[in-house]
Design a protein around this motif. Structure first.
Motif, short mmCIF file in Angstrom:
data_model
loop_
_atom_site.label_atom_id
_atom_site.label_comp_id
_atom_site.label_asym_id
_atom_site.label_seq_id
_atom_site.Cartn_x
_atom_site.Cartn_y
_atom_site.Cartn_z
N LEU A 117 0.84 -1.20 0.00
CA LEU A 117 0.00 0.00 0.00
C LEU A 117 0.87 1.24 0.00
O LEU A 117 1.98 1.24 0.54
CB LEU A 117 -0.91 0.01 1.24
N THR A 118 0.39 2.31 -0.60
CA THR A 118 1.04 3.61 -0.55
C THR A 118 0.02 4.66 -0.17
O THR A 118 -1.17 4.54 -0.48
CB THR A 118 1.68 3.98 -1.90
N ALA A 119 0.50 5.68 0.51
CA ALA A 119 -0.36 6.79 0.89
C ALA A 119 0.49 8.04 0.97
O ALA A 119 1.72 7.97 0.97
CB ALA A 119 -1.05 6.49 2.22
N ARG A 120 -0.16 9.17 1.06
CA ARG A 120 0.56 10.43 1.19
C ARG A 120 0.44 10.90 2.63
O ARG A 120 -0.57 10.68 3.31
CB ARG A 120 0.00 11.47 0.23
N GLY A 121 1.52 11.54 3.06
CA GLY A 121 1.51 12.03 4.43
C GLY A 121 2.30 13.32 4.56
O GLY A 121 2.93 13.80 3.61
N LYS A 122 2.28 13.86 5.79
CA LYS A 122 2.99 15.10 6.08
C LYS A 122 3.89 14.87 7.28
O LYS A 122 3.45 14.34 8.32
CB LYS A 122 1.99 16.22 6.38
N ALA A 123 5.18 15.22 7.10
CA ALA A 123 6.17 14.97 8.16
C ALA A 123 5.98 15.96 9.29
O ALA A 123 5.77 17.16 9.08
CB ALA A 123 7.57 15.08 7.61
N LEU A 124 6.07 15.43 10.52
CA LEU A 124 5.98 16.28 11.70
C LEU A 124 7.34 16.60 12.29
O LEU A 124 7.43 17.41 13.23
CB LEU A 124 5.11 15.58 12.76
N GLU A 125 8.40 15.99 11.75
CA GLU A 125 9.76 16.27 12.24
C GLU A 125 10.78 15.87 11.17
O GLU A 125 10.45 15.18 10.21
CB GLU A 125 10.02 15.50 13.53
N ASN A 126 11.98 16.36 11.37
CA ASN A 126 13.07 16.03 10.43
C ASN A 126 13.52 14.58 10.65
O ASN A 126 13.41 14.03 11.75
CB ASN A 126 14.27 16.95 10.63
N GLY A 127 14.07 14.00 9.58
CA GLY A 127 14.58 12.65 9.71
C GLY A 127 15.65 12.33 8.68
O GLY A 127 15.56 12.75 7.53
#
Length: 331
Positions: free
Chosen positions: A286-296
């Motif tokens: 599965l793939t989805a889109r998301g938004k990062a809450l912190e650097n990594g």
């Protein structure tokens, strides 16, 4: 009448003496020219390169009788060495062997050089390294010899080889004394004593070109090099995989060991950026889109908001703006 006869006799005697004197002078001049001509035909060789153990008349003079050319007149110098024969010695040899040559100036001389085969310092070092390995010294290591200009000159007809017939090693100080032998088991066998020190080596990655601060190190910009262990800092990077793909935060000189403090993992996902979330199991992908809450950085576990479910999940950074959701975390 008697007076006229006396005058006539004196005149004839005077004429005879003059003729005899002129003939004598003419004969002496001819002999002098012949001697000078003979001397000029025999020339001194200013330089002589010889192979054998003796210097011959033919090595010194040109134009002499071929039967005299092979007459030995002196011992040759050691292989690779030179000796200068001055005008006095040369004139003495010429007189002793009836060679019609005489020095023209006190500068007349012959430089005799003995031809040789050369065993270089690198060949000697290679033989010593093999002997140290046989003695039990673990590789890798490098060897420094006490005299880096040392060479061994052998006669041109000698067996051109070098072996270490014996070695004494002090493992505490890492110093050694080696017996280096040439022409082993022949009449020309010679043994030389040479000392030195061996240094254990450490293999570490280094940059092969300058990399500016903020740039990511590519695989073609780094390679392994050997350094003396004593010169490698204890916190130096040992594994090339700890260098490739890292960001430079403190420029390092090429061809020098690198420290962990000089590098950092580059930020692949920045806070607030959009990322692709992948969930891969044995039965589905599965793939989805998301938004990062912190650097990594790569391998970091960060929090992102799944824009489909609007839930916060933990993911692992795998590439730039790409993360992998672990099944347990996703649940």
């Amino acid at each position: 009448m008697k007076i006229k006869n006396i005058i006539l006799t004196l005149a004839l005697l005077s004429l005879g003496l003059s003729t005899e004197s002129a003939f004598a002078q003419s004969s002496q001049g001819s002999n002098s020219r012949n001697s000078q001509q003979i001397t000029e035909n025999i020339l001194l060789k200013p330089d002589a390169l010889i192979d054998g153990e003796y210097v011959t008349l033919g090595d010194i003079f040109s134009g002499i009788d071929p039967q005299q050319a092979d007459i030995a007149v002196a011992h040759a110098p050691q292989p690779g060495k030179q000796v200068v024969l001055d005008y006095r010695w040369l004139y003495g040899i010429a007189q002793r062997h009836n060679v019609t040559w005489r020095p023209r100036t006190t500068a007349d001389q012959v430089v005799v050089t003995r031809a040789s085969q050369t065993i270089t310092i690198d060949e000697i070092r290679d033989a010593v390294e093999i002997a140290l390995i046989d003695h039990g010294i673990r590789q890798p290591f490098t060897v420094d010899l006490s005299s880096e200009n040392f060479q061994i000159h052998l006669p041109v007809d000698a067996l051109n080889d070098v072996t270490v017939s014996g070695i004494e090693v002090n493992s505490r100080t890492q110093r050694f004394v080696a017996s280096v032998t040439t022409g082993e088991q022949t009449a020309q066998q010679r043994t030389y004593r040479i000392s030195g020190k061996y240094y254990p080596l450490s293999t570490v990655p280094v940059l092969v070109e300058p990399v500016s601060r903020g740039h990511i190190i590519r695989p073609d910009q780094v390679e392994y090099r050997d350094f003396r262990t004593e010169r490698v800092p204890s916190n130096a990077i040992r594994d090339i995989n700890d260098v490739i793909g890292k960001e430079v935060i403190r420029p390092t000189n090429p061809n020098e060991p690198m420290m962990f403090r000089d590098l950092t993992s580059p930020i692949l996902v920045r806070r607030g950026s959009l990322v692709i979330i992948r969930l891969v199991t044995a039965n589905m992908s599965l793939t989805a889109r998301g938004k990062a809450l912190e650097n990594g950085s790569k391998g970091d576990v960060i929090r992102v908001i799944n824009q489909t479910s609007n839930k916060t999940i933990q993911v692992e950074v795998v590439a730039e703006n790409e993360v992998r959701a672990l099944p347990a975390m996703s649940q």
